[in-house]
Design an enzyme around this catalytic site. Structure first.
Site, PDB file in Angstrom:
ATOM      1  N   GLY A   1       0.839  -1.204   0.000  1.00  0.00           N
ATOM      2  CA  GLY A   1       0.000   0.000   0.000  1.00  0.00           C
ATOM      3  C   GLY A   1       0.864   1.240   0.000  1.00  0.00           C
ATOM      4  O   GLY A   1       1.961   1.211   0.537  1.00  0.00           O
TER       5      GLY A   1
ATOM      6  N   GLY B   1      -0.283   9.086   0.141  1.00  0.00           N
ATOM      7  CA  GLY B   1       0.247  10.283   0.810  1.00  0.00           C
ATOM      8  C   GLY B   1       1.727  10.140   1.042  1.00  0.00           C
ATOM      9  O   GLY B   1       2.471   9.827   0.128  1.00  0.00           O
ATOM     10  N   PHE B   2       2.135  10.281   2.299  1.00  0.00           N
ATOM     11  CA  PHE B   2       3.580  10.257   2.571  1.00  0.00           C
ATOM     12  C   PHE B   2       4.068   8.850   2.910  1.00  0.00           C
ATOM     13  O   PHE B   2       5.236   8.671   3.168  1.00  0.00           O
ATOM     14  CB  PHE B   2       3.954  11.141   3.763  1.00  0.00           C
ATOM     15  CG  PHE B   2       2.923  12.147   4.185  1.00  0.00           C
ATOM     16  CD1 PHE B   2       2.011  11.852   5.168  1.00  0.00           C
ATOM     17  CD2 PHE B   2       2.883  13.403   3.592  1.00  0.00           C
ATOM     18  CE1 PHE B   2       1.070  12.791   5.584  1.00  0.00           C
ATOM     19  CE2 PHE B   2       1.944  14.347   3.996  1.00  0.00           C
ATOM     20  CZ  PHE B   2       1.047  14.033   4.999  1.00  0.00           C
ATOM     21  N   ALA B   3       3.204   7.869   2.985  1.00  0.00           N
ATOM     22  CA  ALA B   3       3.651   6.573   3.515  1.00  0.00           C
ATOM     23  C   ALA B   3       3.570   5.473   2.464  1.00  0.00           C
ATOM     24  O   ALA B   3       2.760   5.537   1.537  1.00  0.00           O
ATOM     25  CB  ALA B   3       2.776   6.192   4.716  1.00  0.00           C
ATOM     26  N   LYS B   4       4.464   4.500   2.644  1.00  0.00           N
ATOM     27  CA  LYS B   4       4.416   3.285   1.816  1.00  0.00           C
ATOM     28  C   LYS B   4       4.493   2.135   2.809  1.00  0.00           C
ATOM     29  O   LYS B   4       5.213   2.223   3.805  1.00  0.00           O
ATOM     30  CB  LYS B   4       5.632   3.338   0.881  1.00  0.00           C
ATOM     31  CG  LYS B   4       5.965   2.039   0.182  1.00  0.00           C
ATOM     32  CD  LYS B   4       6.992   2.248  -0.923  1.00  0.00           C
ATOM     33  CE  LYS B   4       8.391   2.389  -0.366  1.00  0.00           C
ATOM     34  NZ  LYS B   4       9.407   2.257  -1.455  1.00  0.00           N
ATOM     35  N   VAL B   5       3.754   1.071   2.584  1.00  0.00           N
ATOM     36  CA  VAL B   5       3.797  -0.084   3.497  1.00  0.00           C
ATOM     37  C   VAL B   5       4.325  -1.301   2.762  1.00  0.00           C
ATOM     38  O   VAL B   5       3.811  -1.644   1.695  1.00  0.00           O
ATOM     39  CB  VAL B   5       2.396  -0.402   4.058  1.00  0.00           C
ATOM     40  CG1 VAL B   5       2.417  -1.698   4.850  1.00  0.00           C
ATOM     41  CG2 VAL B   5       1.909   0.737   4.926  1.00  0.00           C
TER      42      VAL B   5
ATOM     43  N   LYS C   1       5.894   0.466   7.719  1.00  0.00           N
ATOM     44  CA  LYS C   1       5.417   1.716   7.107  1.00  0.00           C
ATOM     45  C   LYS C   1       6.634   2.628   6.981  1.00  0.00           C
ATOM     46  O   LYS C   1       7.290   2.930   7.970  1.00  0.00           O
ATOM     47  CB  LYS C   1       4.348   2.345   7.993  1.00  0.00           C
ATOM     48  CG  LYS C   1       3.767   3.650   7.476  1.00  0.00           C
ATOM     49  CD  LYS C   1       2.328   3.780   7.937  1.00  0.00           C
ATOM     50  CE  LYS C   1       2.058   5.065   8.660  1.00  0.00           C
ATOM     51  NZ  LYS C   1       0.631   5.185   9.043  1.00  0.00           N
TER      52      LYS C   1
ATOM     53  N   ASP D   1     -10.827   8.897  10.665  1.00  0.00           N
ATOM     54  CA  ASP D   1     -10.788   8.411   9.276  1.00  0.00           C
ATOM     55  C   ASP D   1     -11.236   6.956   9.210  1.00  0.00           C
ATOM     56  O   ASP D   1     -10.582   6.117   8.601  1.00  0.00           O
ATOM     57  CB  ASP D   1      -9.381   8.586   8.688  1.00  0.00           C
ATOM     58  CG  ASP D   1      -9.386   8.426   7.160  1.00  0.00           C
ATOM     59  OD1 ASP D   1      -8.307   8.209   6.574  1.00  0.00           O
ATOM     60  OD2 ASP D   1     -10.476   8.488   6.575  1.00  0.00           O
TER      61      ASP D   1
END
Ligand code: 6PV
Length: 335
Positions: free
Chosen positions: A17, A20-24, A39, A131
């Site tokens: 995934g 925004g600013f994160a990748k997992v 993350k 959220d």
């Protein structure tokens, strides 16, 4: 490089995934062979949103609950922040609902009780999620749910408005007072979002939907939605109380925890207390780690209790998780 320390201890695998600013990335903890989710955030890309990551990490350290994905470890390098998190083998609840079209009432209730348990716990700790949506609910083994906050929404510094604009995805789960840009109370907005979630579980589609965001806002503010004929009176009643446009008329968490539809078939109130608080260490895990590190149990316990969110914290939480799902994880004796 920034990845040296993390690749010494984890084997990085596929990316599951990014937003925004994160990748997992999924990964394997080399010492124990256990899967984790990592993350990865780039400090430069975060810019002046960096404080929100510190807020999220602080929140995660306080929020230890059976239905919230656990934070195991934080590795910070000159350009990156790595959050090592609990891996959920079942993926997103979103995909599960899509695959089944919609859930039977009993299954929807079983999932929804877990969601209420996690959110009641977060509210009790003074946080609001802001959220809540199926993409932020992950399936563990045996049908248990884990709540996450992938989009760094927890306690955003601005109102949700700025959060809605920045974060990707549709505001279909956002409360009317929130899309109207009014000041709002996080916990009341979470109740609305849980109402939208329950509707999606029971119906397989959203109560308020429109590809035009302005039209979508109008529908949310009007608060009118279809009631498919398969909805039972009990679920209609609960949805009506959760999807109240006026937040002061909306059902409160206290009332929700003893709602008759949620009690049906369980007859015990929803247990929202944490079963895995950090205060009380699990003796077996301490013993196993003491033997592995060749130190006394007392020494091991005080090391764990520092909660430095380093490798010690990771190993403790991984051993603890295996106690819960009955698998005995044995640390390989140091050769
Ligand atoms: C989707 O593909 C698959 C397929 C098969 C297995 C998996 N398993 C799998 N496990 C674990 C994760 C994960 C856990 C925690 C966090 C996190 O960001 N925690 C921070 C957090 O929860 N704060 C917080 C919580 C409560 C209150 C306040 C703050 C991020 C990711 C994952 O991610 C995948 C993404 C993909 C995009 N949608 C969201 C999930 N995926 C995923």
């Amino acid at each position: 490089s920034d990845y040296d320390e993390v690749t010494q201890r984890y084997r990085l695998q596929e990316t599951v995934g990014s937003g925004g600013f994160a990748k997992v990335k999924l990964a394997t903890h080399i010492l124990t062979g256990e899967k984790v989710a990592i993350k990865i955030m780039d400090k430069r890309a975060l810019g002046d949103d960096l404080p929100r990551v510190q807020t999220e990490i602080k929140a995660m350290k306080e929020l230890v609950h059976q239905h919230i994905c656990t934070l195991y470890e934080v590795i910070e390098t000159s350009n990156k922040i790595f959050m090592v998190l609990e891996y959920c083998p079942g993926g997103e609840l979103f995909d599960y609902i899509v695959a089944k079209d919609r859930l039977k009432e009993d299954e929807a209730r079983m999932f929804f009780r877990q969601i209420v348990s996690a959110v009641a716990y977060i509210h009790h700790k003074g946080y609001a999620h802001r959220d809540l949506k199926p993409e932020n609910l992950l399936l563990d083994e045996d049908q248990s749910l884990k709540l996450i906050d992938f989009g760094l929404a927890a306690k955003p510094k601005g109102g949700m408005k700025e959060q809605l604009e920045t974060c990707c995805g549709s505001p279909a789960y956002a409360a009317p007072e929130l899309v109207s840009g009014k000041t709002y109370i996080g916990s009341e907005a979470d109740i609305w979002s849980m109402g939208v979630l329950l509707y999606a579980l029971l119906c397989g589609f959203l109560p308020f939907d429109d590809e035009n965001v302005a039209h979508l806002y109008k529908k949310i503010q009007k608060g009118e939605y279809e009631e498919p004929r398969w909805l039972t009176p009990g679920s209609r009643q609960l949805l009506k109380q959760m999807l109240q446009v006026n937040p002061k008329k909306r059902i409160t968490m206290k009332e929700l925890l003893k709602n008759p539809w949620l009690l049906q078939g369980f007859d015990v109130p929803i247990d929202w207390e944490s079963k895995c608080e950090k205060e009380q260490l699990n003796a077996d895990c301490v013993t196993e780690m003491a033997v592995f590190n060749n130190v006394s149990r007392k020494e091991m316990a005080s090391k764990i209790k520092k909660w430095e969110y380093d490798e010690t914290t990771t190993i403790y939480f991984l051993l603890l998780a295996n106690k819960y799902n009955g698998r005995t994880l044995r640390l390989p004796l140091r050769t």
